[in-house]
Design a protein around this motif. Structure first.
Motif, mmCIF file in Angstrom:
data_model
loop_
_atom_site.group_PDB
_atom_site.id
_atom_site.type_symbol
_atom_site.label_atom_id
_atom_site.label_comp_id
_atom_site.label_asym_id
_atom_site.label_seq_id
_atom_site.Cartn_x
_atom_site.Cartn_y
_atom_site.Cartn_z
ATOM 1 N N UNK A 1 -6.466 7.090 0.842
ATOM 2 C CA UNK A 1 -6.513 5.682 1.232
ATOM 3 C C UNK A 1 -5.636 5.400 2.451
ATOM 4 N N UNK A 2 -4.457 5.985 2.469
ATOM 5 C CA UNK A 2 -3.510 5.678 3.537
ATOM 6 C C UNK A 2 -3.836 6.384 4.850
ATOM 7 N N UNK A 3 -4.364 7.616 4.773
ATOM 8 C CA UNK A 3 -4.456 8.416 5.998
ATOM 9 C C UNK A 3 -5.835 8.981 6.329
ATOM 10 N N UNK A 4 -6.725 9.128 5.349
ATOM 11 C CA UNK A 4 -7.933 9.915 5.576
ATOM 12 C C UNK A 4 -9.224 9.113 5.575
ATOM 13 N N UNK A 5 -9.177 7.849 5.221
ATOM 14 C CA UNK A 5 -10.390 7.047 5.164
ATOM 15 C C UNK A 5 -10.876 6.625 6.535
ATOM 16 N N UNK A 6 -12.048 5.965 6.550
ATOM 17 C CA UNK A 6 -12.601 5.476 7.812
ATOM 18 C C UNK A 6 -11.706 4.407 8.438
ATOM 19 N N UNK A 7 -11.067 3.613 7.596
ATOM 20 C CA UNK A 7 -10.129 2.586 8.068
ATOM 21 C C UNK A 7 -8.800 2.803 7.356
ATOM 22 N N UNK A 8 -8.021 3.808 7.760
ATOM 23 C CA UNK A 8 -6.795 4.151 7.023
ATOM 24 C C UNK A 8 -5.827 2.991 6.949
ATOM 25 N N UNK A 9 -5.283 2.786 5.757
ATOM 26 C CA UNK A 9 -4.398 1.639 5.526
ATOM 27 C C UNK A 9 -3.127 1.706 6.340
ATOM 28 N N UNK A 10 -2.742 2.893 6.761
ATOM 29 C CA UNK A 10 -1.487 3.032 7.494
ATOM 30 C C UNK A 10 -1.508 2.333 8.840
ATOM 31 N N UNK A 11 -2.698 2.087 9.400
ATOM 32 C CA UNK A 11 -2.778 1.469 10.729
ATOM 33 C C UNK A 11 -3.287 0.028 10.674
ATOM 34 N N UNK B 1 0.821 -1.206 0.000
ATOM 35 C CA UNK B 1 0.000 0.000 0.000
ATOM 36 C C UNK B 1 0.856 1.258 0.000
ATOM 37 N N UNK B 2 1.887 1.293 0.821
ATOM 38 C CA UNK B 2 2.770 2.456 0.849
ATOM 39 C C UNK B 2 3.434 2.656 -0.523
ATOM 40 N N UNK C 1 4.645 6.060 -2.567
ATOM 41 C CA UNK C 1 6.037 6.179 -3.008
ATOM 42 C C UNK C 1 6.160 6.261 -4.525
ATOM 43 N N UNK C 2 5.478 5.364 -5.247
ATOM 44 C CA UNK C 2 5.586 5.360 -6.708
ATOM 45 C C UNK C 2 5.083 6.661 -7.339
#
Length: 447
Positions: free
Chosen positions: A434-444, A368-369, A374-375
Motif C-alpha cells: 500500500x505504501x510503496x508498490x501500488x499504482x498510487x503509493x500512499x507515501x507520495x 497510513x505510516x 510502524x505498528x
C-alpha cells in the motif's frame, strides 16, 4: 533512575489498559474499516484476529513489562539483550508518531461536542467538518486536547492515570449501552444490525485475502499493541497478578466497546441511507456521517453531545497511555520531574502534529505510516523476541500469579512463534504494498 510508581490496585491496571485499548481505534476507525471491508464478514475475521493473534501478542508485551519493571527500551537490556533495545525504541517512536495526529482528532471531537450542543453542523455537516478539521481552528483545538492529556499524565500513575481511567472506562461502557438502546428506535436500525451482524459466507470466502490483513491490523490498533503501551503499563504490575486473566478481561472489554460502536453507528448511517464504501472512509468519515445522522433524528443535539462526549473520553484514555510511554522512558533515565517531562514531550507532539492539523491529507499520511508499517513492524519484533529469544523464560513469567497454566503456556508460546508471526507478516506485507508498490503509493499522496 527515579523511583517508579505502581498501580494501587489490580483493577486500576485493568481499567487503564482497557482505557488505552478502548480509544479512537474502536470509535473512529472500526465502523468504517468494517463498512469498507464487507461489513459483518470483516467483524468475523476481526474477532478471530483478536482472539488468536491480538490476545497472544498482548500477553507477550505483558511478560516483557512485568519481567523487567522498566520502560520499553530498557526492558530488553534488563533481560540481557541490549542489542534488542532498538525494538523498544521503535515502539516508543510509534506511539509518539501516532499521538501527534491523534491529538488533532481529539481536537475535532471537542469541536463536535460544541457543534452538537449548538446545532452548528446541522445545516451542512460536510462543510462544518471542512471548517473545523484544518487550519488555525484545528491547531487551537489540538493544543487544548493535548493540554488535557499532559495535565493528566503529569499527575502520575496513581493520582493521574489510574484515577482518570477509573472514571473514564465505566463511563464509556454505560454511555455506549445507553446510545445503543436509543438507536433501536431509529427507522434504519434493522438494516444497520443486519449489515453489521449478519456475515455473508460468500463475501468471506471471496474476499478473505484482502479482508484478513486489515482485520489483523485493526486488532493490533484497537488493542494498543506495537506502541509499547502494554509493556509500559505492565511494568507497574506486581508479580502476583494473573496476566492471562487480566489480558482476557481487557480483550473482552475492548471488543465489547467495538461491537457497541457498530451497534450505534450503523443504524444511524442506515437511517440516512449513508453508503459506506472504501472510498467514503478517511479521517472525517465518522464525523460527517454521524453528524448527518444526528441532524436528521429526534433529539439529535442531545444524542450528538452524548456520542461525541463518549468519543472524547475514549480519545483521552488512549492518548494518556500513548504519552505515558515516552514519559516512562524519560522518567526512568533522567532526573527530571514528571510534570516537566510531560510538558516538554507535549510541546514536541504539538510541533509534529502541526502538518496534520493544517491539512487532513497529512493526517492520513501519518496514519497510513502508523497503521501499515510502524505498528506491525514493532509488534512483529516484540513477538519474535518473546517467542524465540525468551522462549521458556517467557512461559515461566506468564505462570507467575496464575497458579500454573498447564497446557496453556506451551500452546501460547508456539502460537506466538507461528500463528502470530504469520498474521503480522501478512499485514506488514500488505502495508508495504500500500505504501510503496501500488499504482498510487500512499507515501507520495500528500506531496
Amino acid at each position: 533512575m527515579s523511583d517508579r510508581e505502581t498501580w494501587t490496585t489490580r483493577l486500576g491496571f485493568i481499567l487503564a489498559a482497557v482505557g488505552s485499548a478502548v480509544g479512537l481505534g474502536n470509535l473512529w476507525q472500526f465502523p468504517f474499516k468494517t463498512g469498507a471491508n464487507g461489513g459483518a464478514a470483516f467483524v468475523v475475521f476481526y474477532l478471530i484476529a483478536v482472539l488468536f493473534i491480538g490476545f497472544p501478542a498482548m500477553l507477550a508485551e505483558f511478560v516483557l513489562g512485568r519481567r523487567t519493571n522498566v520502560n520499553a527500551v530498557d526492558a530488553f537490556g534488563e533481560l540481557g539483550h541490549r542489542g534488542w533495545r532498538l525494538v523498544g525504541g521503535i515502539g516508543i517512536l510509534t506511539g509518539f508518531w501516532i499521538l501527534s495526529y491523534y491529538n488533532v482528532v481529539g481536537g475535532w471531537v471537542l469541536r463536535y461536542i460544541l457543534g452538537s450542543a449548538t446545532g452548528a453542523y446541522f445545516g451542512d455537516p460536510g462543510g462544518y467538518f471542512g471548517a473545523v478539521s484544518a487550519g488555525p481552528e484545528a491547531v487551537l483545538a489540538q493544543a487544548l486536547f493535548l493540554a488535557l492529556v499532559v495535565g493528566i499524565v503529569a499527575l502520575g500513575i496513581e493520582d493521574g492515570i489510574e484515577k482518570a481511567t477509573t472514571v473514564m472506562v465505566p463511563s464509556i461502557v454505560v454511555l455506549m449501552i445507553a446510545l445503543a438502546a436509543w438507536v433501536v428506535t431509529l427507522p434504519g436500525a434493522g438494516a444497520g444490525y443486519a449489515f453489521f451482524l449478519s456475515p455473508d459466507l460468500g463475501t468471506m470466502v471471496d474476499n478473505a485475502g484482502s479482508i484478513i490483513p486489515f482485520a489483523v491490523g485493526q486488532a493490533f490498533f484497537t488493542l494498543s499493541l506495537g506502541m509499547a503501551i502494554m509493556i509500559t503499563y505492565s511494568s507497574y504490575v506486581g508479580e502476583d497478578d494473573n496476566l492471562v486473566f487480566d489480558g482476557g478481561i481487557i480483550v473482552v472489554m475492548n471488543t465489547l466497546v467495538g461491537v457497541l460502536a457498530g451497534l450505534v453507528v450503523f443504524p444511524i448511517l442506515l437511517t440516512i441511507d449513508y453508503q459506506i464504501t472504501a472510498t467514503t472512509g478517511g479521517p472525517g468519515a465518522l464525523f460527517v456521517a454521524t453528524a448527518s445522522g444526528f441532524s436528521s433524528v429526534p433529539f439529535g443535539r442531545l444524542f450528538g453531545v452524548v456520542f461525541f462526549g463518549v468519543v472524547l473520553i475514549a480519545a483521552l484514555s488512549s492518548a494518556i497511555s500513548l504519552l505515558e510511554v515516552s514519559v516512562a522512558w524519560a522518567n526512568d533515565n533522567f532526573g527530571v520531574s514528571r510534570p516537566v517531562l510531560a510538558t516538554g514531550i507535549g510541546v514536541g507532539l504539538f510541533v509534529l502534529g502541526l502538518p496534520s492539523a493544517w491539512d487532513t491529507a497529512w493526517l492520513t499520511w501519518f496514519d497510513n505510516f502508523a497503521y501499515q508499517l510502524f505498528l506491525p513492524l514493532s509488534a512483529l519484533l516484540v513477538v519474535v523476541f518473546v517467542g524465540w529469544v525468551l522462549g521458556e523464560e517467557a512461559v515461566a513469567e506468564l505462570r507467575q500469579g496464575t497458579g500454573g497454566l498447564g497446557w496453556f503456556g506451551p500452546v501460547w508460546l508456539w502460537a506466538l512463534r507461528l500463528v502470530v508471526v504469520a498474521g503480522i507478516l501478512a499485514t506488514l506485507g500488505l502495508g508495504v504494498e500500500t505504501m510503496f508498490l501500488g499504482e498510487d503509493p500512499a507515501v507520495v499522496q500528500p506531496f
